[in-house]
Write an enzyme that holds these catalytic residues in place. Sequence first.
Site, PDB file in Angstrom:
ATOM      1  N   CYS A 270       0.810  -1.222   0.000  1.00 43.83           N
ATOM      2  CA  CYS A 270       0.000   0.000   0.000  1.00 43.83           C
ATOM      3  C   CYS A 270       0.845   1.275   0.000  1.00 43.83           C
ATOM      4  CB  CYS A 270      -0.984  -0.010   1.170  1.00 43.83           C
ATOM      5  SG  CYS A 270      -0.237   0.062   2.815  1.00 43.83           S
ATOM      6  N   HIS A 318      -2.585   1.249   6.900  1.00 42.65           N
ATOM      7  CA  HIS A 318      -2.955   1.177   5.485  1.00 42.65           C
ATOM      8  C   HIS A 318      -3.105   2.588   4.936  1.00 42.65           C
ATOM      9  CE1 HIS A 318      -4.300  -0.894   1.895  1.00 42.65           C
ATOM     10  NE2 HIS A 318      -5.314  -0.044   1.797  1.00 42.65           N
ATOM     11  N   HIS A 330      -5.690   1.988  -4.408  1.00 47.16           N
ATOM     12  CA  HIS A 330      -4.833   1.436  -3.359  1.00 47.16           C
ATOM     13  C   HIS A 330      -4.446  -0.004  -3.672  1.00 47.16           C
ATOM     14  CE1 HIS A 330      -7.933  -0.906  -0.709  1.00 47.16           C
ATOM     15  NE2 HIS A 330      -8.398  -0.816  -1.937  1.00 47.16           N
TER      16      HIS A 330
END
Length: 356
Positions: A270, A318, A330
Amino acid sequence: MNRRHCAAAAITLVCALAVLTVPTQAFATPPPSPSHSPTAPADPQRKSLEEVREEIDALYRKAGAATDAYNLAEEQAKKQSGEIVKLAQAIVAGQAKIADLKSRAGAQAREQYRNGGLPPGAQMMLSDDPRLFMDGVNRVWQGQQAAKGVLGELTRTQEDLEAYTKDASSNWKKLEANRLKQAKAKKRINGQIAAAKKLESQLEKEERARLLELEQEAEYKAQTAWLGSGALKEINREASARGKKAVAFATAQIGKPYVWGAEGPGSYDCSGLTSQAWAAAGRPVPRTSQEQWRQLPHIAVKDMRPGDLIIYHDDASHVGMYIGDGAIVHAPRPGRNVTLAGAGSMEILGVVRPDR
């Protein structure tokens, strides 16, 4: 043109998610196959698919946090390795300088010895000629200053050399500590991913398909609640020039697989995706989502614009890039590819702006 592309992408996303609202058969496990007895009692120990989904999600969340720890340790190890190389070069240069200064000091001492212990110019000071006397005084003074300068520089260089050596030793210790952190984080990551994959592998094909539906339904429910809160009403801002470049880079990676620790070009985790997108836009940012959250300027959700980074979960484990119209791009987790998702499909911790 870019806004139309973003809008089209978002509309496609919403349409795809809307399909998930069509009523489907709700079940914890698939119906028994013809080979099973219809009267066989249910296994009371068997978890429901929703419980399995939550457990798998928790494992991947923990793997994500460990990935951040791994990436940070790797980044620090690279920095310390670079510092050690610079210090080693400084130590070599310092040693060469000390050798030169000692040679110069030795030459001065030998010259003084040849003059019977008198410094250069002292012989002229004994002359009756006033001009030679004054010239001798000046030479003696200059010689003394030069000797002091050489000795002072020698002392300073030796002190610097000791400091360089001490710093190098300290950096070696930090480097080894970070390598140990990397190894521990890697072990945790692999263990959690293996546990998640094991859970998924125990499911039947129909259950795995339903598991994906449950995952998408959970994201859609969260996104709908976020949009219903009015969060998107005030968000209507244009991306900066660099923000547009970052969005273009990130969206061009759609379809590439998530691999923990990866920074491209074939795969990403990520924060690998977001850090490389902003590097491509000419604005380097921290490598990990936790450091992005800690170091970059915070922005209110209502003020965000395309290119901003949305940090998720209370541990900042994240990150996704906002692309406009309530959507992000993402890299979700192992087993998934870089994709579009609703900005509110996960728990938002906050928003940061790399080019503020």
